[in-house]
Design a protein around this motif. Structure first.
Motif, PDB file in Angstrom:
ATOM      1  N   VAL A  44      18.336  48.216  43.666  1.00 55.73           N
ATOM      2  CA  VAL A  44      16.949  47.991  43.255  1.00 55.73           C
ATOM      3  C   VAL A  44      16.808  46.860  42.238  1.00 55.73           C
ATOM      4  O   VAL A  44      15.689  46.476  41.895  1.00 55.73           O
ATOM      5  CB  VAL A  44      16.340  49.273  42.643  1.00 55.73           C
ATOM      6  N   VAL A  45      17.920  46.320  41.740  1.00 55.15           N
ATOM      7  CA  VAL A  45      17.847  45.367  40.633  1.00 55.15           C
ATOM      8  C   VAL A  45      16.941  44.169  40.925  1.00 55.15           C
ATOM      9  O   VAL A  45      16.129  43.781  40.071  1.00 55.15           O
ATOM     10  CB  VAL A  45      19.258  44.913  40.214  1.00 55.15           C
ATOM     11  N   PRO A  46      17.012  43.512  42.106  1.00 59.26           N
ATOM     12  CA  PRO A  46      16.122  42.371  42.326  1.00 59.26           C
ATOM     13  C   PRO A  46      14.644  42.741  42.228  1.00 59.26           C
ATOM     14  O   PRO A  46      13.818  41.865  41.924  1.00 59.26           O
ATOM     15  CB  PRO A  46      16.485  41.918  43.754  1.00 59.26           C
ATOM     16  N   TYR A  47      14.326  44.006  42.473  1.00 64.24           N
ATOM     17  CA  TYR A  47      12.932  44.439  42.454  1.00 64.24           C
ATOM     18  C   TYR A  47      12.486  44.894  41.065  1.00 64.24           C
ATOM     19  O   TYR A  47      11.294  44.850  40.756  1.00 64.24           O
ATOM     20  CB  TYR A  47      12.728  45.575  43.455  1.00 64.24           C
ATOM     21  N   THR A  48      13.415  45.342  40.236  1.00 64.43           N
ATOM     22  CA  THR A  48      13.052  45.829  38.908  1.00 64.43           C
ATOM     23  C   THR A  48      13.347  44.831  37.798  1.00 64.43           C
ATOM     24  O   THR A  48      12.689  44.841  36.759  1.00 64.43           O
ATOM     25  CB  THR A  48      13.785  47.146  38.589  1.00 64.43           C
TER      26      THR A  48
END
Length: 463
Positions: free
Chosen positions: A184-188
């Motif tokens: 999820v890192v690219p989104y958060t």
């Protein structure tokens, strides 16, 4: 005229070292506005939950914690007090509006890129508290701003270091462009952003001036660092390491977390040339199966990873490896899992982190077919961890009989004992006076315990 009494701030930090760093910077940002840290949540005027979205059921844990905070908030109000509540971090970024809707007691919801705006958000939230309850709504800030948040955050105080006092975290890079299908890192956290070189060096010098001996550079994908220098030239992590090595008083450097695709020649050369760059590298592979690696969108193969490890160990023969593994990714067969065990055996890890795959809403992996049964994931994880534990035990045993430089950081748990860290991040316990604390000493390793080494201070031989 009496000065206003200081207000108490309690921050609960979940997840990675970057969140620890961010929590300290939030405290720094609020300090000029009268907030001082407290370790007692019950006496806090403001509670911030700095959340992490990596672990399973992360949002459910946050809502559970908010339920407990609501009770505490109600108790304080019943006795004439009050408590403001803010939710920060990656869960806030991913589910900001949902938090505001489900938890009306929350005053602020803001993502990792908005910390420098925290004082303004707090002022708005304080104004909102005078509104009718039916009209009151949390201040939500989950935008990805164009401005550099680090340029707007106040400098860390010289008399307050992050971590144990002799060691510190320093974030140099945020975000990720890799889009692994489980993450999820690219989104958060957004796209990869690197701090300018001068900004990093200035903060490192302040930490060294405050007595910090060891810095760990942080980033979601730290070896993708590409900060600009004064001339506008892009500087990689390897070159940055050489610049940091010139700072007086700074004796050790680490970095985490890395991606195999960004382990370039310059960084490998820095490991070869700089003794102060510790010989312990966390380099996640996630799986040993090329088929699963492709499904994960890792863009490297098992063979490429092993070749990279060989290059690193050729440059730095005493390098110890750490890694990450996900078991039970959708479609993972018994053969795929055996390939993962094979790459572990071939690499030989000093330590590793391993997890069962769990879906993250919004990621491509959440929609993949052939989800692996929970019982199968549990069995595979147990087998993988047993193998890694064998390797960790063997690595600790291989240190017995060696003399290692140990940064003595603290008083030990037993009378007359002190403790510190080896170059490989192992805890080391030895008999010695508190005068040893604050410096690196040569220590003969004479034994091991469950999760640490037993040492004896190396005595100088008289001429």
């Amino acid at each position: 005229m009496n000065e206003a009494l200081p207000k108490k701030l309690f921050i609960k930090t979940y997840g990675c070292q970057m969140n620890v760093y961010d929590s300290d910077r939030m405290a720094d940002a609020l300090a000029p506005h009268g907030y001082i840290p407290t370790q007692e949540i019950g006496e806090a005027d403001l509670v911030l939950l700095n959340t992490c979205h990596i672990r399973e059921k992360a949002s459910e844990k946050v809502f559970s914690e908010l339920g407990r905070l609501k009770e505490l908030q109600t108790e304080k109000r019943a006795t004439g007090g009050d408590m403001m509540i803010g939710v920060a971090g990656c869960v806030a970024q991913a589910e900001g509006e949902e938090i505001a809707r489900r938890a009306p007691m929350v005053d602020m919801v803001f993502g990792p890129q908005a910390y420098h705006r925290l004082p303004d958000m707090l002022a708005k939230a304080e104004a909102n508290r005078h509104m009718h309850p039916a009209l009151k709504r949390a201040v939500v800030d989950t935008d990805f701003p164009e401005e550099d948040k680090f340029a707007h955050l106040p400098a860390a105080k010289k008399d307050v270091t992050i971590g144990r006092g002799l060691t510190a975290f320093l974030t140099v890079q945020e975000g990720c462009d890799k889009f692994c299908s489980f993450c999820v890192v690219p989104y958060t956290r957004g796209a990869e952003v690197s701090r300018p070189v001068a900004q990093v060096l200035d903060e490192a010098r302040r930490l060294a001036d405050a007595g910090v001996k060891e810095i760990t550079l942080l980033g979601q994908n730290v070896n993708a660092y590409h900060g600009e220098d004064a001339s506008g030239r892009s500087v990689g992590l390897g070159e940055l390491a050489y610049l940091l090595a010139e700072i007086p008083g700074l004796e050790r450097l680490r970095y985490t977390t890395s991606h195999p695709r960004d382990m370039d020649d310059a960084l490998i050369a820095a490991h070869r040339d700089l003794p102060f760059l510790m010989p312990y590298l966390h380099l996640p592979v996630q799986s040993g199966s090329d088929r699963i690696l492709k499904a994960m969108n890792r863009k490297h193969t098992a063979a490429e990873y092993l070749t990279l490890i060989e290059r690193i160990k050729t440059a730095r023969p005493d390098m110890a490896m750490s890694g990450d593994f996900i078991v039970g990714f959708p479609g993972e067969t018994d053969a795929d899992f055996e390939d993962t065990l094979k790459i572990i055996r071939e690499t030989g890890y000093a330590s590793a982190y391993s997890f069962k795959y769990s879906t993250r809403p919004g990621t491509p992996g959440a929609n993949l077919p052939d989800q692996v049964e929970e019982a199968v994931k549990t069995e595979r994880l147990a087998r993988l961890q047993a193998l890694v534990n064998q390797q960790t035990t063997a690595f600790h045993a291989s240190c017995v009989g060696r003399t290692l430089p140990v940064l003595i950081e603290r008083v030990g748990r037993m009378p007359g004992q002190v403790g510190g860290r080896s170059p490989y991040l192992q805890a080391v316990h030895l008999e010695g006076s508190t005068d040893l604390i604050g410096a690196i000493h040569e220590v003969d390793i004479i034994g091991t315990s469950t999760n640490s080494l037993v040492g004896r201070l190396k005595r100088a031989i008289a001429a």
